[in-house]
Design a protein around this motif. Structure first.
Motif, mmCIF file in Angstrom:
data_model
loop_
_atom_site.group_PDB
_atom_site.id
_atom_site.type_symbol
_atom_site.label_atom_id
_atom_site.label_comp_id
_atom_site.label_asym_id
_atom_site.label_seq_id
_atom_site.Cartn_x
_atom_site.Cartn_y
_atom_site.Cartn_z
ATOM 1 N N GLU A 159 0.807 -1.227 0.000
ATOM 2 C CA GLU A 159 0.000 0.000 0.000
ATOM 3 C C GLU A 159 0.836 1.271 0.000
ATOM 4 N N SER A 160 2.127 1.154 0.321
ATOM 5 C CA SER A 160 2.966 2.356 0.297
ATOM 6 C C SER A 160 3.375 2.708 -1.129
ATOM 7 N N ASN A 161 3.127 1.789 -2.065
ATOM 8 C CA ASN A 161 3.488 2.019 -3.467
ATOM 9 C C ASN A 161 2.282 2.623 -4.192
ATOM 10 N N PRO A 162 2.475 3.658 -5.012
ATOM 11 C CA PRO A 162 1.331 4.291 -5.704
ATOM 12 C C PRO A 162 0.515 3.308 -6.540
ATOM 13 N N THR A 163 1.119 2.257 -7.054
ATOM 14 C CA THR A 163 0.363 1.279 -7.862
ATOM 15 C C THR A 163 -0.424 0.314 -6.971
ATOM 16 N N GLY A 164 -0.061 0.249 -5.684
ATOM 17 C CA GLY A 164 -0.727 -0.697 -4.783
ATOM 18 C C GLY A 164 -0.042 -2.050 -4.748
ATOM 19 N N TYR A 165 0.984 -2.229 -5.577
ATOM 20 C CA TYR A 165 1.660 -3.533 -5.640
ATOM 21 C C TYR A 165 3.168 -3.352 -5.671
ATOM 22 N N ARG A 166 3.853 -4.401 -5.209
ATOM 23 C CA ARG A 166 5.309 -4.441 -5.349
ATOM 24 C C ARG A 166 5.651 -5.618 -6.253
ATOM 25 N N VAL A 167 6.542 -5.384 -7.199
ATOM 26 C CA VAL A 167 6.971 -6.460 -8.103
ATOM 27 C C VAL A 167 8.471 -6.652 -7.899
ATOM 28 N N GLU A 168 8.871 -7.902 -7.657
ATOM 29 C CA GLU A 168 10.301 -8.221 -7.517
ATOM 30 C C GLU A 168 10.682 -9.278 -8.545
ATOM 31 N N GLY A 169 11.965 -9.311 -8.890
ATOM 32 C CA GLY A 169 12.457 -10.321 -9.831
ATOM 33 C C GLY A 169 12.490 -9.811 -11.262
ATOM 34 N N ASN A 170 11.907 -8.635 -11.512
ATOM 35 C CA ASN A 170 11.901 -8.071 -12.875
ATOM 36 C C ASN A 170 13.236 -7.395 -13.158
ATOM 37 N N LYS A 171 13.713 -7.587 -14.377
ATOM 38 C CA LYS A 171 14.974 -6.932 -14.761
ATOM 39 C C LYS A 171 14.712 -5.588 -15.423
ATOM 40 N N CYS A 172 13.455 -5.267 -15.703
ATOM 41 C CA CYS A 172 13.162 -3.961 -16.308
ATOM 42 C C CYS A 172 11.730 -3.540 -15.958
ATOM 43 N N ASN A 173 11.404 -2.300 -16.298
ATOM 44 C CA ASN A 173 10.088 -1.769 -15.931
ATOM 45 C C ASN A 173 8.940 -2.416 -16.690
ATOM 46 N N ARG A 174 9.235 -2.951 -17.884
ATOM 47 C CA ARG A 174 8.151 -3.618 -18.622
ATOM 48 C C ARG A 174 7.653 -4.815 -17.826
ATOM 49 N N GLY A 175 8.574 -5.477 -17.132
ATOM 50 C CA GLY A 175 8.196 -6.624 -16.306
ATOM 51 C C GLY A 175 7.352 -6.198 -15.118
ATOM 52 N N LYS A 176 7.665 -5.034 -14.578
ATOM 53 C CA LYS A 176 6.872 -4.517 -13.456
ATOM 54 C C LYS A 176 5.429 -4.270 -13.918
ATOM 55 N N ASP A 177 5.299 -3.609 -15.070
ATOM 56 C CA ASP A 177 3.957 -3.328 -15.603
ATOM 57 C C ASP A 177 3.216 -4.628 -15.901
ATOM 58 N N PHE A 178 3.940 -5.609 -16.464
ATOM 59 C CA PHE A 178 3.314 -6.887 -16.793
ATOM 60 C C PHE A 178 2.819 -7.569 -15.515
ATOM 61 N N GLY A 179 3.663 -7.556 -14.473
ATOM 62 C CA GLY A 179 3.295 -8.218 -13.214
ATOM 63 C C GLY A 179 2.050 -7.595 -12.597
#
Ligand code: SF4
Length: 120
Positions: A23-43
């Protein structure tokens, strides 16, 4: 939802993503293990709006088998899968067909094509 593990399908590196609520993240989610931001968006999209590459079969005329395996060239939202499968069921292709031939262009305006998954 504690943690969800998904394989990123955006590029061939196929990073393993671990997605959790934050909840501290503006998106509401934390993504780990991604090597780039596209992976964060995908997750994030995988948990908020699940989607996947869709496979199925269409009718095949004059071919070595009655149905041709097909797949989408990109992801389809889960909510549209039934509608796509209905279109697969009412589509007919005619042999000879090369693997990768577009069978249905821009299905349901989703920006993805349906292609032959093998030659027939
Ligand atoms: S996170 Fe980035 S590098 Fe990893 S698979 Fe996804 S797009 Fe490729």
């Amino acid at each position: 939802m504690d943690e969800i593990t998904k394989t990123c399908k955006v590029c061939p590196l196929a990073c393993t993503l671990v997605i959790s609520v934050d909840e501290s993240n503006p998106t509401g989610y934390r993504v780990e293990g991604n090597k780039c931001n596209r992976g964060k968006d995908f997750g994030i999209k995988e948990v908020t709006e699940p989607s996947r590459v869709l496979t199925g079969r269409v009718l095949l005329k004059n071919g070595p088998m009655g149905r041709l395996p097909v797949k989408t060239t990109g992801v389809v939202p889960e909510s549209m899968i039934e509608e796509c499968l209905e279109i697969f069921n009412s589509t007919e292709a005619t042999s000879p067909i090369k693997r990768g031939t577009v069978i249905i262009e821009n299905i349901l305006d989703l920006g993805v094509d349906v292609i032959a998954a093998r030659k027939a």
